[in-house]
Structure formats: C-alpha cells, structure tokens
Design a protein around this motif. Structure first.
Motif, PDB file in Angstrom:
ATOM      1  N   SER A 159      32.997  48.875  59.437  1.00 31.61           N
ATOM      2  CA  SER A 159      33.696  50.084  60.519  1.00 31.61           C
ATOM      3  C   SER A 159      34.926  50.933  59.743  1.00 31.61           C
ATOM      4  N   LYS A 160      35.368  49.900  58.806  1.00 32.96           N
ATOM      5  CA  LYS A 160      36.665  50.488  57.794  1.00 32.96           C
ATOM      6  C   LYS A 160      36.176  51.090  56.639  1.00 32.96           C
ATOM      7  N   GLY A 161      35.077  51.069  56.076  1.00 35.00           N
ATOM      8  CA  GLY A 161      34.456  51.473  54.791  1.00 35.00           C
ATOM      9  C   GLY A 161      34.938  50.624  53.782  1.00 35.00           C
ATOM     10  N   ILE A 162      35.419  51.355  52.712  1.00 35.27           N
ATOM     11  CA  ILE A 162      35.586  50.715  51.223  1.00 35.27           C
ATOM     12  C   ILE A 162      37.027  50.217  51.763  1.00 35.27           C
ATOM     13  N   LEU A 163      37.242  48.885  51.346  1.00 34.90           N
ATOM     14  CA  LEU A 163      38.435  48.140  51.320  1.00 34.90           C
ATOM     15  C   LEU A 163      38.375  47.409  50.149  1.00 34.90           C
ATOM     16  N   LYS A 164      39.759  47.573  49.508  1.00 37.11           N
ATOM     17  CA  LYS A 164      40.145  46.684  48.135  1.00 37.11           C
ATOM     18  C   LYS A 164      38.751  46.938  47.174  1.00 37.11           C
ATOM     19  N   ASP A 165      38.356  48.060  46.780  1.00 37.55           N
ATOM     20  CA  ASP A 165      37.360  48.037  45.431  1.00 37.55           C
ATOM     21  C   ASP A 165      37.870  47.846  44.307  1.00 37.55           C
ATOM     22  N   TRP A 166      36.988  47.453  43.565  1.00 38.67           N
ATOM     23  CA  TRP A 166      37.258  47.064  42.049  1.00 38.67           C
ATOM     24  C   TRP A 166      36.364  47.642  41.309  1.00 38.67           C
ATOM     25  N   GLY A 167      36.581  48.198  39.982  1.00 40.68           N
ATOM     26  CA  GLY A 167      35.632  48.483  39.109  1.00 40.68           C
ATOM     27  C   GLY A 167      36.072  47.986  37.615  1.00 40.68           C
ATOM     28  N   PHE A 168      35.091  48.217  36.789  1.00 41.88           N
ATOM     29  CA  PHE A 168      35.230  47.862  35.317  1.00 41.88           C
ATOM     30  C   PHE A 168      36.279  48.806  34.746  1.00 41.88           C
ATOM     31  N   GLU A 169      36.507  49.823  35.114  1.00 43.61           N
ATOM     32  CA  GLU A 169      37.434  50.598  34.560  1.00 43.61           C
ATOM     33  C   GLU A 169      38.753  50.222  34.824  1.00 43.61           C
ATOM     34  N   LYS A 170      39.200  49.391  35.553  1.00 44.45           N
ATOM     35  CA  LYS A 170      40.361  48.729  36.012  1.00 44.45           C
ATOM     36  C   LYS A 170      41.063  47.516  35.185  1.00 44.45           C
ATOM     37  N   LEU A 171      39.804  47.043  34.056  1.00 44.56           N
ATOM     38  CA  LEU A 171      40.046  46.025  33.176  1.00 44.56           C
ATOM     39  C   LEU A 171      40.389  46.835  31.931  1.00 44.56           C
ATOM     40  N   THR A 172      41.796  46.742  31.489  1.00 47.63           N
ATOM     41  CA  THR A 172      42.105  47.237  30.370  1.00 47.63           C
ATOM     42  C   THR A 172      42.744  46.292  29.561  1.00 47.63           C
ATOM     43  N   GLY A 173      42.540  46.345  28.273  1.00 51.59           N
ATOM     44  CA  GLY A 173      43.220  45.297  27.253  1.00 51.59           C
ATOM     45  C   GLY A 173      42.389  44.073  27.415  1.00 51.59           C
ATOM     46  N   LYS A 174      42.822  43.174  26.445  1.00 47.03           N
ATOM     47  CA  LYS A 174      42.383  41.773  26.362  1.00 47.03           C
ATOM     48  C   LYS A 174      42.526  40.927  27.595  1.00 47.03           C
ATOM     49  N   VAL A 175      41.696  40.073  27.926  1.00 44.67           N
ATOM     50  CA  VAL A 175      41.417  39.061  28.887  1.00 44.67           C
ATOM     51  C   VAL A 175      42.551  38.142  28.610  1.00 44.67           C
ATOM     52  N   GLU A 176      43.648  37.869  29.365  1.00 48.89           N
ATOM     53  CA  GLU A 176      44.421  36.771  28.815  1.00 48.89           C
ATOM     54  C   GLU A 176      44.111  35.320  29.172  1.00 48.89           C
ATOM     55  N   PRO A 177      44.445  34.438  28.274  1.00 48.97           N
ATOM     56  CA  PRO A 177      44.109  32.957  28.672  1.00 48.97           C
ATOM     57  C   PRO A 177      44.956  32.608  29.672  1.00 48.97           C
ATOM     58  N   VAL A 178      44.621  31.374  30.286  1.00 56.52           N
ATOM     59  CA  VAL A 178      45.467  30.769  31.174  1.00 56.52           C
ATOM     60  C   VAL A 178      45.368  29.367  30.918  1.00 56.52           C
ATOM     61  N   PRO A 179      46.520  28.512  31.464  1.00 52.10           N
ATOM     62  CA  PRO A 179      46.345  27.103  31.430  1.00 52.10           C
ATOM     63  C   PRO A 179      45.585  26.280  32.159  1.00 52.10           C
ATOM     64  N   GLY A 180      45.296  25.470  31.554  1.00 48.66           N
ATOM     65  CA  GLY A 180      44.064  24.434  32.134  1.00 48.66           C
ATOM     66  C   GLY A 180      44.856  23.538  33.233  1.00 48.66           C
ATOM     67  N   VAL A 181      44.041  22.628  33.958  1.00 49.11           N
ATOM     68  CA  VAL A 181      44.684  21.822  34.884  1.00 49.11           C
ATOM     69  C   VAL A 181      45.357  20.600  34.064  1.00 49.11           C
ATOM     70  N   ALA A 182      46.556  20.354  34.177  1.00 47.96           N
ATOM     71  CA  ALA A 182      47.080  18.978  33.449  1.00 47.96           C
ATOM     72  C   ALA A 182      46.211  17.879  33.790  1.00 47.96           C
ATOM     73  N   GLY A 183      46.074  16.986  32.722  1.00 51.99           N
ATOM     74  CA  GLY A 183      45.492  15.830  32.944  1.00 51.99           C
ATOM     75  C   GLY A 183      43.944  16.065  32.584  1.00 51.99           C
ATOM     76  N   THR A 184      43.644  17.071  32.281  1.00 53.15           N
ATOM     77  CA  THR A 184      41.917  17.174  31.841  1.00 53.15           C
ATOM     78  C   THR A 184      41.949  17.380  30.214  1.00 53.15           C
ATOM     79  N   GLU A 185      42.950  17.409  29.544  1.00 51.53           N
ATOM     80  CA  GLU A 185      43.021  17.685  28.158  1.00 51.53           C
ATOM     81  C   GLU A 185      42.024  17.005  27.407  1.00 51.53           C
ATOM     82  N   THR A 186      41.621  15.614  27.638  1.00 52.85           N
ATOM     83  CA  THR A 186      40.963  14.948  27.094  1.00 52.85           C
ATOM     84  C   THR A 186      39.387  14.947  27.591  1.00 52.85           C
ATOM     85  N   LYS A 187      39.218  15.482  28.770  1.00 47.37           N
ATOM     86  CA  LYS A 187      37.967  15.584  29.509  1.00 47.37           C
ATOM     87  C   LYS A 187      36.872  16.292  28.873  1.00 47.37           C
TER      88      LYS A 187
END
Length: 281
Positions: free
Chosen positions: A239-267
């Motif tokens: 009923s409200k049509g397109i909401l919060k649309d996303w496309g790959f043209e929004k992906l600019t630059g390198k994908v940044e790494p993120v921290p893992g979950v503490a305590g899983t470093e040796t898993k």
C-alpha cells in the motif's frame, strides 16, 4: 519439478527509526537483531494476502529464511506461512552479507538452529538441515556472490528432493536477494533497487530443441537453463509502495572489516560451505 521461485526482502526494520526496542527479546541477543516496525508489520500482512490471492499452482508450498538476524526475516515469513499453511525452513546459506572480521578479533556469531527458534516461531519445521553454512570469518562482496551462486546450486534441488514443490518462497536480506537473483538469471549486471517487502518472481527458463526432421520445434523445460524474471523487486502489492530501497550503486569503496565476537579468537571456523553430500555417478 520446481517451476517458480519468489525472493522477498524482509519488511521495514525498527532500528532504522528508533533505538528503543528490547534487544534481549531477540532470539540471538544480537544488537542488530531488531524486529519490524509498524510499516514492516503492514508489509508482511500485505505479502501474505498477495500470496494467498495467487492461483493454487503459483502459491509457494515452502518458505526458506535465514536465522540471523532472524527477527525481521522470520517475522516477514510468518504471516504467509500461516495464511498458506506451509512450513518455514531455516537456511543459513541465505544469511546477510557478512563483513570480513578484523584478523585476531574472533568470528561472527553462530546462527541459532531451527529447534532453538521454534519457541519464537512455531511455524518453523526443524526437519530441514541447512545446505550451506557461511564462513564466520566473513566475506568479500565477490565471495558473497560466489556463496549465493553455490547456495542456489544446492538449495533448489535439495528443496524438491523429498517433496514436490512447484513454487517456493525465499525471504532474506537485500544483498543476498540481489546476489541470488543474479545467480539464478545468470546476469551479474542485474541491478535492481530492492525495497523492503518487495517480490522478485523467477520462472524456470526454457529452451528450444529442434526435432529430427527439422520441421518443428519443441519448447521443453531445461534443468540447467537460467531462470527468467517475471517481476523484479515488485511492490504493487504494498500500500505504501517502495520503502527503504537499496541497490548496489549505493555500495562505494572497499567493504570495511568489523571486529569479531570477543572470546571466539581461538574457535574453529567450521563447518563451512556446502553441507550436501554428493556421490560420484
């Protein structure tokens, strides 16, 4: 034989508008595992009415959804599951794009299994064993596309191995929704803008084979042919049509790494990849 695949992006999520939600109430306990907002709740009911309105032979008879972040994907799947009386199968291979983790900081969280989520979503059928498990070390965007192509390769045959499904519904996140569509239609240039609650409908491709006398041709279904899009990221049911649309043209630059979950470093990062056992013919 499977003839039709619907790919739906989850409904509008609450955290885009508010941080005031119970993070402990989610099945995984993750801070980004937020539920749908009011618009999202409306969208998922409209999705259910849309699928219920289809002819019986076009209605999905099984739904596949990832488990983390599970609230918005499984919440999106539930009304259609109830309306059609069809099961939800938890498939980890359909999980959201996972940013690479910073080396030495651990791994991404492990997805809850189907049995652990049944108290929240009783429509889940725990008999399904996931066909693909993503690496908890994350992935590049190219690796994500490879993952979704491999998921398509093993999921669709597995979905119909023990039960006849002519149509299935996949509910997932925006990046895997586009990557999966690209893999199925065999077109890496497919670049839709995918709104929340939108539907992509694909039908199995066909090929033309000439008969021996070359006086006529026969249109037959090809197991290995690309799938053909009927609708890409359609929103006419909303009923409200397109909401919060996303496309790959929004992906600019390198994908940044993120921290893992503490305590899983040796898993160990296992199991990973296809869980389908194949045997030589």
């Amino acid at each position: 034989m499977l003839e039709r695949v619907y790919i739906v992006r989850h409904g509008v999520r609450l955290s885009w508008f508010s941080s005031n939600w119970d993070k402990e109430a989610s099945g995984s306990g993750l801070a980004n595992d937020d539920p749908l907002n009011e618009d999202g709740e409306v969208q998922v009911q409209e999705l259910a009415r849309h699928f219920e309105s289809l002819p019986k032979d076009k209605q999905p008879t099984a739904i596949f959804s990832p488990s983390v972040p599970e609230d918005r994907c499984l919440q999106t799947a539930v009304p259609t599951s109830v309306a059609l009386g069809v099961p939800i199968f938890v498939e980890t291979g359909l999980a959201e794009f996972l940013h690479p983790v910073i080396p030495g900081t651990g791994l991404h969280p492990r997805s809850p299994n189907a049995a652990a989520l049944q108290h929240l979503f009783p429509q889940i059928d725990p008999t399904w064993s996931p066909v693909w498990i993503p690496s908890r070390r994350g992935e590049t965007m190219a690796e994500h596309h490879t993952r979704m192509a491999e998921v398509a390769r093993v999921l669709l045959p597995s979905a119909t191995r023990n039960q006849l499904h002519r149509s299935i519904l996949i509910v997932t996140h925006v990046v895997p929704a586009i990557a999966l569509s690209r893999a199925l239609v065999n077109n890496t240039e497919l670049s839709p803008r995918v709104g929340c609650g939108s539907i992509t409908e694909l039908v199995r491709g066909r090929y033309i084979s000439m008969k021996e006398d070359a006086t006529a041709c026969e249109d037959t279904t090809a197991e290995t042919s690309a799938w053909e899009p009927v609708v890409v990221a359609g929103t006419t049911h909303l009923s409200k049509g397109i909401l919060k649309d996303w496309g790959f043209e929004k992906l600019t630059g390198k994908v940044e790494p993120v921290p893992g979950v503490a305590g899983t470093e040796t898993k160990e990062d296992s199991p990973v990849g296809s869980q389908v056992v194949t045997t030589a013919s």
